[in-house]
Design an enzyme around this catalytic site. Sequence first.
Site, PDB file in Angstrom:
ATOM      1  N   ARG A 240       0.865  -1.107   0.003  1.00 52.47           N
ATOM      2  CA  ARG A 240      -0.091  -0.002  -0.084  1.00 52.47           C
ATOM      3  C   ARG A 240       0.643   1.315   0.067  1.00 52.47           C
ATOM      4  O   ARG A 240       0.485   2.345  -0.493  1.00 52.47           O
ATOM      5  CB  ARG A 240      -0.886  -0.004   1.339  1.00 52.47           C
ATOM      6  CG  ARG A 240      -1.681   1.158   1.483  1.00 52.47           C
ATOM      7  CD  ARG A 240      -2.585   1.063   2.831  1.00 52.47           C
ATOM      8  NE  ARG A 240      -3.467   0.131   2.531  1.00 52.47           N
ATOM      9  CZ  ARG A 240      -4.071  -0.605   3.336  1.00 52.47           C
ATOM     10  NH1 ARG A 240      -3.823  -0.470   4.782  1.00 52.47           N
ATOM     11  NH2 ARG A 240      -5.028  -1.748   3.190  1.00 52.47           N
ATOM     12  N   TYR A 241       1.838   1.296   0.860  1.00 52.75           N
ATOM     13  CA  TYR A 241       3.000   2.433   0.663  1.00 52.75           C
ATOM     14  C   TYR A 241       4.136   2.359  -0.088  1.00 52.75           C
ATOM     15  O   TYR A 241       4.333   0.962  -0.487  1.00 52.75           O
ATOM     16  CB  TYR A 241       3.281   2.411   2.158  1.00 52.75           C
ATOM     17  CG  TYR A 241       2.213   2.628   3.306  1.00 52.75           C
ATOM     18  CD1 TYR A 241       1.693   4.216   3.477  1.00 52.75           C
ATOM     19  CD2 TYR A 241       1.758   1.842   4.155  1.00 52.75           C
ATOM     20  CE1 TYR A 241       0.816   4.273   4.359  1.00 52.75           C
ATOM     21  CE2 TYR A 241       0.854   1.973   5.253  1.00 52.75           C
ATOM     22  CZ  TYR A 241       0.218   3.384   5.096  1.00 52.75           C
ATOM     23  OH  TYR A 241      -0.472   3.659   6.212  1.00 52.75           O
TER      24      TYR A 241
ATOM     25  N   ARG B  18       7.340  -0.058   1.890  1.00 52.34           N
ATOM     26  CA  ARG B  18       7.104  -1.248   2.810  1.00 52.34           C
ATOM     27  C   ARG B  18       5.986  -2.072   2.473  1.00 52.34           C
ATOM     28  O   ARG B  18       4.845  -1.490   2.014  1.00 52.34           O
ATOM     29  CB  ARG B  18       7.063  -0.658   4.302  1.00 52.34           C
ATOM     30  CG  ARG B  18       6.137   0.143   4.650  1.00 52.34           C
ATOM     31  CD  ARG B  18       6.289   1.295   5.720  1.00 52.34           C
ATOM     32  NE  ARG B  18       5.414   2.316   6.444  1.00 52.34           N
ATOM     33  CZ  ARG B  18       4.880   3.395   5.526  1.00 52.34           C
ATOM     34  NH1 ARG B  18       5.685   3.504   4.398  1.00 52.34           N
ATOM     35  NH2 ARG B  18       4.164   4.095   6.203  1.00 52.34           N
TER      36      ARG B  18
ATOM     37  N   CYS C 200      -4.115 -17.701  14.883  1.00 51.68           N
ATOM     38  CA  CYS C 200      -3.545 -17.086  16.347  1.00 51.68           C
ATOM     39  C   CYS C 200      -3.742 -18.100  17.551  1.00 51.68           C
ATOM     40  O   CYS C 200      -4.521 -18.927  17.712  1.00 51.68           O
ATOM     41  CB  CYS C 200      -4.488 -15.716  16.249  1.00 51.68           C
ATOM     42  SG  CYS C 200      -4.547 -14.927  14.912  1.00 51.68           S
TER      43      CYS C 200
ATOM     44  N   CYS D  43      -9.730 -13.088  18.395  1.00 53.35           N
ATOM     45  CA  CYS D  43      -9.897 -11.633  18.819  1.00 53.35           C
ATOM     46  C   CYS D  43     -11.174 -11.131  18.431  1.00 53.35           C
ATOM     47  O   CYS D  43     -11.332 -11.254  17.083  1.00 53.35           O
ATOM     48  CB  CYS D  43      -9.014 -10.466  18.949  1.00 53.35           C
ATOM     49  SG  CYS D  43      -7.223 -10.998  19.434  1.00 53.35           S
TER      50      CYS D  43
ATOM     51  N   CYS E 232     -11.002  -8.220  15.580  1.00 54.84           N
ATOM     52  CA  CYS E 232      -9.874  -8.575  14.623  1.00 54.84           C
ATOM     53  C   CYS E 232     -10.390  -8.098  13.332  1.00 54.84           C
ATOM     54  O   CYS E 232     -11.562  -8.042  12.999  1.00 54.84           O
ATOM     55  CB  CYS E 232      -9.737 -10.121  14.470  1.00 54.84           C
ATOM     56  SG  CYS E 232      -8.333 -10.281  13.244  1.00 54.84           S
TER      57      CYS E 232
ATOM     58  N   ARG F 169      -8.943  -8.583  10.407  1.00 51.26           N
ATOM     59  CA  ARG F 169      -9.088  -9.552   9.444  1.00 51.26           C
ATOM     60  C   ARG F 169      -9.861 -10.899   9.905  1.00 51.26           C
ATOM     61  O   ARG F 169      -9.718 -11.837   9.517  1.00 51.26           O
ATOM     62  CB  ARG F 169      -7.583 -10.081   9.291  1.00 51.26           C
ATOM     63  CG  ARG F 169      -6.952  -9.086   8.923  1.00 51.26           C
ATOM     64  CD  ARG F 169      -5.621  -9.202   7.968  1.00 51.26           C
ATOM     65  NE  ARG F 169      -4.750  -8.160   7.736  1.00 51.26           N
ATOM     66  CZ  ARG F 169      -3.719  -7.769   8.607  1.00 51.26           C
ATOM     67  NH1 ARG F 169      -3.320  -8.631   9.447  1.00 51.26           N
ATOM     68  NH2 ARG F 169      -3.400  -6.688   8.424  1.00 51.26           N
TER      69      ARG F 169
ATOM     70  N   ASP G 181     -11.819  -0.257  13.085  1.00 57.85           N
ATOM     71  CA  ASP G 181     -12.033  -0.214  11.614  1.00 57.85           C
ATOM     72  C   ASP G 181     -13.343  -0.554  11.688  1.00 57.85           C
ATOM     73  O   ASP G 181     -14.011  -1.245  12.437  1.00 57.85           O
ATOM     74  CB  ASP G 181     -11.157  -1.102  10.948  1.00 57.85           C
ATOM     75  CG  ASP G 181      -9.656  -1.079  10.803  1.00 57.85           C
ATOM     76  OD1 ASP G 181      -9.286   0.364  10.749  1.00 57.85           O
ATOM     77  OD2 ASP G 181      -8.771  -1.827  11.055  1.00 57.85           O
TER      78      ASP G 181
ATOM     79  N   ASP H 132      -7.391   4.016  10.214  1.00 51.17           N
ATOM     80  CA  ASP H 132      -6.625   3.447   8.875  1.00 51.17           C
ATOM     81  C   ASP H 132      -7.983   3.625   7.617  1.00 51.17           C
ATOM     82  O   ASP H 132      -9.026   3.339   7.990  1.00 51.17           O
ATOM     83  CB  ASP H 132      -6.557   1.942   9.165  1.00 51.17           C
ATOM     84  CG  ASP H 132      -5.420   1.365   8.384  1.00 51.17           C
ATOM     85  OD1 ASP H 132      -5.010   1.901   7.556  1.00 51.17           O
ATOM     86  OD2 ASP H 132      -5.009   0.438   8.719  1.00 51.17           O
TER      87      ASP H 132
ATOM     88  N   LYS I 267      -2.951   4.793   7.034  1.00 53.06           N
ATOM     89  CA  LYS I 267      -3.241   5.415   8.293  1.00 53.06           C
ATOM     90  C   LYS I 267      -3.065   6.780   8.429  1.00 53.06           C
ATOM     91  O   LYS I 267      -2.161   7.367   7.809  1.00 53.06           O
ATOM     92  CB  LYS I 267      -2.235   4.862   9.329  1.00 53.06           C
ATOM     93  CG  LYS I 267      -2.215   3.385   9.447  1.00 53.06           C
ATOM     94  CD  LYS I 267      -0.995   2.794  10.384  1.00 53.06           C
ATOM     95  CE  LYS I 267      -1.137   1.133  10.265  1.00 53.06           C
ATOM     96  NZ  LYS I 267      -0.756   0.494   8.932  1.00 53.06           N
TER      97      LYS I 267
HETATM   98  C1  LIG Z   1      -0.190  -0.461   8.989  1.00 52.99           C
HETATM   99  C2  LIG Z   1       0.776  -0.907   7.509  1.00 52.99           C
HETATM  100  C3  LIG Z   1       1.874  -0.643   7.283  1.00 52.99           C
HETATM  101  C4  LIG Z   1       2.772  -0.264   8.393  1.00 52.99           C
HETATM  102  O1  LIG Z   1       2.556   1.139   8.676  1.00 52.99           O
HETATM  103  P1  LIG Z   1       3.612   2.114   9.451  1.00 52.99           P
HETATM  104  O2  LIG Z   1       3.063   3.264   9.887  1.00 52.99           O
HETATM  105  O3  LIG Z   1       4.749   2.116   8.692  1.00 52.99           O
HETATM  106  O4  LIG Z   1       3.733   1.286  10.893  1.00 52.99           O
HETATM  107  C5  LIG Z   1       2.089  -1.226   6.005  1.00 52.99           C
HETATM  108  N1  LIG Z   1       1.413  -1.774   4.987  1.00 52.99           N
HETATM  109  C6  LIG Z   1       0.178  -1.870   5.409  1.00 52.99           C
HETATM  110  C7  LIG Z   1      -0.722  -2.302   4.434  1.00 52.99           C
HETATM  111  C8  LIG Z   1      -0.100  -1.279   6.662  1.00 52.99           C
HETATM  112  O5  LIG Z   1      -1.662  -1.583   6.975  1.00 52.99           O
HETATM  113  S1  SF4 Z   2      -6.328  -9.413  16.293  1.00 55.34           S
HETATM  114 FE1  SF4 Z   2      -6.872 -10.746  14.902  1.00 55.34          FE
HETATM  115  S2  SF4 Z   2      -4.872 -11.431  13.976  1.00 55.34           S
HETATM  116 FE2  SF4 Z   2      -4.410 -10.251  15.886  1.00 55.34          FE
HETATM  117  S3  SF4 Z   2      -4.179 -11.993  17.147  1.00 55.34           S
HETATM  118 FE3  SF4 Z   2      -6.294 -11.129  17.322  1.00 55.34          FE
HETATM  119  S4  SF4 Z   2      -7.426 -12.659  16.289  1.00 55.34           S
HETATM  120 FE4  SF4 Z   2      -5.144 -12.793  15.507  1.00 55.34          FE
END
Ligand SMILES: *Cc1c(COP(=O)(O)O)cnc(C)c1O
Ligand code: SF4
Length: 362
Positions: free
Chosen positions: A90-91, A94, A103, A107, A110, A112, A271, A308, A315
């Site tokens: 996305r960025y 990174r 996991c 949670c 979560c 995801r 989110d 986000d 973010k």
């Molecule tokens: C959160 C996230 C990152 C890392 O973001 P930082 O602000 O550098 O910590 C990188 N890629 C994705 C897709 C993210 O959701």
């Molecule tokens: S927040 Fe989601 S990915 Fe993270 S430990 Fe909990 S269930 Fe697993």
Amino acid sequence: METWQKILQYSLTDPAALAARFNIDPAPLHEVAERYPMRINPYYLSLIQQVGDPIWKQAVPDAMELQDQVCHVDPLNEENQSPVPNLVHRYPDRVLFMISSTCAMYCRFCTRKRKVGCAEMAISEESISAGIAYIREHAEIRDVILSGGDPLLLSDEKLDSILSRLRAISHLEIIRIGTRIPVVLPQRITTSLVRILKRYHPLYINTHFNHPAEITEQSAKACARLANAGIPLGNQTVLMRGVNADPLVMGRLMQRLLAIRVRPYYIYQADQVQGTDHFRTSVEEGLEIIRALRGYTSGMAVPTYVIDAPGGGGKIPLLPDYLQQLGSDVVLKNYLGDTYHYTNAEPAGPADALVWQLDLAG
Ligand SMILES: *Cc1c(COP(=O)(O)O)cnc(C)c1O
Ligand code: SF4
């Protein structure tokens, strides 16, 4: 079998067992657990003091998860920003790389939730190799965030293999691991795991404490082991109604994190993930928490509050209105609400801006 594996083996995955233990009606929970898996290991279970407390809310299925009409399955658009499966680019510099589909606890909040712990997320060795190859072929990637699922649920051997293949990529400067293991299964942070991790510096870990009651002797010991191995520890917290949406609770959490050598990094506005709407607070509540921290306690205890952006915009940081006016007279408010003036300098000319851009590129 190691202690942490035994603990995991005794996880509650069936609401009936949980209901028997706490003397509640399991019927409403079954349907929820069928849609979104439940897994509560004995360690995290032992932190529950009573039905409905902040630990309970994070771990136990809630009928409201199925009533959510507001939220989306993949609000951050991760699936569309994945050039190869399980890797989000996305960025510019990174990537987020999911290397585990399970996991130590599922949670309820979560992000995801759509796939974590579900059969369709199963991450194959091919998918991991494809992700590593993508990073190798993209020289602009200088930072990888290993995520999932929880990367630290993989075996020592598998982690070692992934980390060594990543470290062999010369343009990859730093490796980060996002994990909730120090919170939900601190026994997993064994001396042999730490011995592996410390071979791959610079390596950072961001963990995920949401409530001061999650900071125990065991989790403090896990964090100390990681910190003693030279791994800088950060923390990401999700702001949640009924869990931590309270300036006093959040303040205590941030201070206790510093005391176990974990630096607060982000507080996330929840989110808009389907099945989690009952946790969401207003943005005003998040800003109020930041306002109640800044100036009143160590600056190191104040994380960045972010949303986000839905749709995959990344973010976006949010701050209370300390900056009242820009221009030649900069008008500021301090944490007590008093007004101050700062006489601005002339803005840099285009030549200076150009040098800065070149620096970044070089
Ligand atoms: C959160 C996230 C990152 C890392 O973001 P930082 O602000 O550098 O910590 C990188 N890629 C994705 C897709 C993210 O959701
Ligand atoms: S927040 Fe989601 S990915 Fe993270 S430990 Fe909990 S269930 Fe697993």
